[in-house]
Design an enzyme around this catalytic site. Structure first.
Site, PDB file in Angstrom:
ATOM      1  N   HIS A   1      21.395   0.155  -7.841  1.00 33.44           N
ATOM      2  CA  HIS A   1      20.420  -0.873  -8.215  1.00 33.44           C
ATOM      3  C   HIS A   1      19.010  -0.304  -8.402  1.00 33.44           C
ATOM      4  O   HIS A   1      18.580   0.589  -7.701  1.00 33.44           O
ATOM      5  CB  HIS A   1      20.411  -2.028  -7.206  1.00 33.44           C
ATOM      6  CG  HIS A   1      20.150  -1.632  -5.779  1.00 33.44           C
ATOM      7  ND1 HIS A   1      20.210  -2.538  -4.755  1.00 33.44           N
ATOM      8  CD2 HIS A   1      19.826  -0.456  -5.218  1.00 33.44           C
ATOM      9  CE1 HIS A   1      19.925  -1.938  -3.614  1.00 33.44           C
ATOM     10  NE2 HIS A   1      19.687  -0.674  -3.878  1.00 33.44           N
ATOM     11  N   ASN A   2      18.336  -0.841  -9.404  1.00 31.01           N
ATOM     12  CA  ASN A   2      16.957  -0.499  -9.744  1.00 31.01           C
ATOM     13  C   ASN A   2      16.780   0.943 -10.234  1.00 31.01           C
ATOM     14  O   ASN A   2      15.646   1.433 -10.296  1.00 31.01           O
ATOM     15  CB  ASN A   2      16.002  -0.787  -8.588  1.00 31.01           C
ATOM     16  CG  ASN A   2      15.825  -2.273  -8.355  1.00 31.01           C
ATOM     17  OD1 ASN A   2      16.408  -2.814  -7.414  1.00 31.01           O
ATOM     18  ND2 ASN A   2      15.064  -2.951  -9.192  1.00 31.01           N
TER      19      ASN A   2
END
Length: 329
Positions: free
Chosen positions: A243-244
């Site tokens: 994520h991210n």
């Protein structure tokens, strides 16, 4: 079976023909397995030794080749045999699976979805509310596109792939079977009452144009904002992107490699198979990470890293040489 002449092939490649053959070409094949009606390629001079024993009547070769084709055999000399062979493979590629309906009767398409001209939706697909499919998108059977996603023109999504809510995929992309875009990022924190408390992942995934993602690979949604893959990235099978994470343009990740959360890759980064990148790191433009390496610190642009933990390639090679000498003493 296709039958294509050497001159027809060279009309596409614009190379230089050396030698001659009476055979028409029926298929491309690797040197060791080719028959007398098949074409192969020699992309490196170290493979020239295989030509004499090969039955291939033709080969795509680099301009610096040092051997002659021989009797009733032919070379097409080009600047880059690997790239030229990709064009030949395209000439002989079989037709993709056919659709009997543009939108199969068993597909479930929400009435609010916007479907572009020429888009095809296979059996058992699900297209959720407010999805936008641009023109000439192809969804093979059993693809799931959840609410408020958008898919760019000419993108192909193969069976079993899932694109979760609010994710956006660009044009001319390919998603291979069973890849998952936008699953929850891996976020948990110790909690006295619950043991591990799940951290909501409220972001999404944004994928640029001309991106290819392999079978069973995963791109997790951001915790806050977006996980981003830049234009032209190529992701192999069984790859994890946390994520991210932010990937620049034209990055390559080979099979079984993985990025933990919030990793930033510059443009043209290459991650070898089974390599692992620690969370919150930045790898600059043009970085190369060798297969099986473990990266635990930022890497400056242009560096090549090897080993576990990863160090600069020159240092790693020295360490390995010392260990080898110690093992033999």
């Amino acid at each position: 079976m296709k039958n294509i002449t050497i001159h027809d092939i060279n009309a596409i490649l614009n190379g230089v023909i050396v030698g001659n053959t009476t055979y028409s070409i029926t298929a491309p094949e690797q040197l060791e397995m080719a028959t007398e009606t098949e074409i192969s390629f020699i992309g490196n001079r170290k493979y020239e030794k295989l030509w004499e024993a090969s039955k291939a009547c033709a080969a795509i070769v680099n301009e610096d080749i040092s051997i002659e084709p021989g009797e009733n055999r032919v070379f097409i000399k080009v600047k880059n045999a690997d790239l030229a062979m990709s064009q030949v493979l395209q000439m002989f590629a079989p037709e993709p699976p056919q659709f009997s309906h543009e939108i199969h009767p068993t597909a479930v398409v929400d009435t609010s979805a916007k479907i572009g001209a020429g888009t095809r939706i296979g059996a058992g697909c699900y297209v959720g509310p407010n999805v936008i499919l641009a023109e000439n998108v192809t969804l093979y059977p059993n693809v799931t596109i959840l609410d408020e996603c958008s898919i760019g023109k000419n993108t192909i999504i193969w069976s079993g792939a899932v694109v979760r809510e609010r994710c956006h995929i660009g044009a001319f992309c390919i998603l291979h079977p069973n890849c998952t875009i936008g699953a929850d990022g891996f976020g948990f924190r110790p909690c006295p009452e619950r043991g591990l408390a799940k951290i909501p992942q409220i972001g999404n995934v944004i994928i640029g144009n001309n991106v290819e993602i392999g079978a069973n690979s995963t791109v997790d949604r951001g915790k806050f904002s977006s996980t981003v893959l830049g234009d032209g990235c190529k992701i192999d099978n069984l790859v994890q992107i946390g994520h991210n994470s932010k990937l620049g343009k034209f990055c390559i990740m080979a099979g079984n490699s993985g990025l933990a959360g919030s990793v930033t890759l510059g443009n043209g980064v290459i991650i070898g198979g089974s390599a692992s990148i620690k969370d919150h790191l930045t790898l600059g433009d043009g970085v190369i990470i060798g297969a099986g390496s473990g990266v635990a610190a930022d890497v400056a642009p242009g560096k090549t890293m090897l080993g576990y933990p990863a160090v600069e390639a020159r240092t790693a090679l020295k360490q390995w040489a010392i260990l080898k000498r110690m093992a033999t003493e």
